[in-house]
Design a protein around this motif. Structure first.
Motif, mmCIF file in Angstrom:
data_model
loop_
_atom_site.group_PDB
_atom_site.id
_atom_site.type_symbol
_atom_site.label_atom_id
_atom_site.label_comp_id
_atom_site.label_asym_id
_atom_site.label_seq_id
_atom_site.Cartn_x
_atom_site.Cartn_y
_atom_site.Cartn_z
ATOM 1 N N PHE A 157 0.859 -1.185 0.000
ATOM 2 C CA PHE A 157 0.000 0.000 0.000
ATOM 3 C C PHE A 157 0.894 1.234 0.000
ATOM 4 N N PRO A 158 0.590 2.252 -0.810
ATOM 5 C CA PRO A 158 1.466 3.423 -0.886
ATOM 6 C C PRO A 158 1.377 4.353 0.321
ATOM 7 N N TYR A 159 0.218 4.340 1.018
ATOM 8 C CA TYR A 159 0.022 5.256 2.142
ATOM 9 C C TYR A 159 -0.601 4.515 3.328
ATOM 10 N N PHE A 160 -0.311 4.993 4.521
ATOM 11 C CA PHE A 160 -0.800 4.312 5.719
ATOM 12 C C PHE A 160 -2.323 4.306 5.796
ATOM 13 N N PHE A 161 -2.958 5.387 5.339
ATOM 14 C CA PHE A 161 -4.412 5.493 5.486
ATOM 15 C C PHE A 161 -5.179 4.632 4.478
ATOM 16 N N ILE A 162 -4.445 3.939 3.621
ATOM 17 C CA ILE A 162 -5.088 3.040 2.662
ATOM 18 C C ILE A 162 -4.740 1.580 2.964
ATOM 19 N N ASN A 163 -3.987 1.367 4.044
ATOM 20 C CA ASN A 163 -3.526 0.023 4.408
ATOM 21 C C ASN A 163 -4.637 -0.749 5.118
ATOM 22 N N VAL A 164 -5.504 -1.370 4.330
ATOM 23 C CA VAL A 164 -6.655 -2.074 4.885
ATOM 24 C C VAL A 164 -6.232 -3.345 5.624
ATOM 25 N N THR A 165 -5.121 -3.937 5.239
ATOM 26 C CA THR A 165 -4.636 -5.152 5.894
ATOM 27 C C THR A 165 -4.244 -4.883 7.347
ATOM 28 N N LYS A 166 -3.645 -3.740 7.575
ATOM 29 C CA LYS A 166 -3.165 -3.399 8.906
ATOM 30 C C LYS A 166 -4.240 -2.748 9.774
ATOM 31 N N TYR A 167 -5.038 -1.880 9.186
ATOM 32 C CA TYR A 167 -5.970 -1.074 9.980
ATOM 33 C C TYR A 167 -7.437 -1.460 9.816
ATOM 34 N N GLY A 168 -7.765 -2.245 8.791
ATOM 35 C CA GLY A 168 -9.149 -2.661 8.605
ATOM 36 C C GLY A 168 -9.928 -1.748 7.681
ATOM 37 N N TRP A 169 -11.056 -2.286 7.187
ATOM 38 C CA TRP A 169 -11.874 -1.555 6.221
ATOM 39 C C TRP A 169 -12.518 -0.301 6.814
#
Length: 209
Positions: A164-176
Motif C-alpha cells: 500500500f502506498p500510504y498508511f491510510f489506505i492500508n486495509v490489511t493493517k488497519y481494517g476496512w
C-alpha cells in the motif's frame, strides 16, 4: 496579463513538473508512479503541455474554451489535494522532508497550478456538478491503490506500508472501517475544496472602462 507572459509562466510550470517527476523516478525508481503524488504531477505535466501547445497553435477561443478550463480545473484539484494531504497527514511523519523533488512535487507545482487557474482562467466556466465529478480522481486512485495492496501486491520499496502506498489506505493493517473513513473524509474535503474553487471562479470581475 498578456498572453505571451501567460505562455512563459505555463512553460515554466511544464518544466518544473517534469523536473520533479524525473528527479523522483531517477532517484527512487519507476515504482514512484504507484504514488498519487507522482501521478498528479504527471497530470499537470501532460495537461499543461497540451494547453501550451494549444496556445502556440490555436486562437484563444480554443485554449480558453469552457471544456478545456473544466478539464484543467479537474487537474488543478487533483494536484491541490496532493499538497493538502501531504502537508497535514504525511509531512509530520516524513523522514526526508527537505528534498528538492519533494518540495517541487508537493508544494511548488500545486501552488503554481492553483495560481494559474485562479488568475489566468476566465470566470464562470464551470458547471454546478463539476466539483463532484472532480472527486472521481482520488476515488479512482484509492481503488487502484487498494487493488494493488490486496491483489497484484506490487511491492513499493521504501514505503512503510508496502504494497500500500500510504498508511491510510492500508486495509490489511488497519481494517476496512479505518480506510473507508479516511476515503470519505478525503473525498468530502475534496468536494468542499472543489466548490470553493467553483465559487472563486464564479465571482464576476469588474472590467475597467
Amino acid at each position: 496579463m498578456k498572453d505571451q507572459n501567460i505562455l512563459y509562466y505555463r512553460l515554466q510550470l511544464v518544466l518544473l513538473s517534469l523536473i520533479g517527476i524525473v528527479l523522483e523516478v531517477v532517484k527512487y525508481g519507476g515504482y514512484m508512479f504507484m504514488y498519487y503524488t507522482i501521478l498528479s504531477n504527471a497530470m499537470v505535466f501532460l495537461f499543461m503541455t497540451y494547453q501550451v501547445r494549444l496556445m502556440m497553435t490555436q486562437p484563444k477561443s480554443v485554449w480558453s474554451a469552457p471544456k478545456v478550463l473544466r478539464l484543467k480545473a479537474a487537474v488543478t484539484m487533483a494536484i491541490m489535494i496532493t499538497m493538502v494531504v501531504y502537508h497535514f497527514m504525511l509531512a509530520p511523519i516524513a523522514d526526508d522532508f527537505w528534498r528538492v523533488e519533494n518540495i517541487i512535487c508537493h508544494y511548488l507545482v500545486p501552488a503554481l497550478m492553483f495560481l494559474d487557474t485562479l488568475i489566468f482562467d476566465q470566470q464562470g466556466q464551470y458547471k454546478i456538478f463539476d466539483p463532484i465529478l472532480w472527486a472521481l480522481t482520488p476515488l479512482v486512485y484509492c481503488i487502484f491503490a487498494l487493488f494493488n495492496g490486496l491483489v497484484t501486491k506490487i511491492p513499493i520499496p521504501d514505503a512503510k506500508d508496502s504494497p500500500f502506498p500510504y498508511f491510510f489506505i492500508n486495509v490489511t493493517k488497519y481494517g476496512w472501517g479505518y480506510v473507508l473513513r479516511w476515503v470519505v473524509v478525503i473525498c468530502v474535503a475534496y468536494i468542499i475544496g472543489g466548490y470553493l474553487l467553483y465559487g472563486l471562479k464564479s465571482i464576476r470581475r469588474k472590467v475597467r472602462p
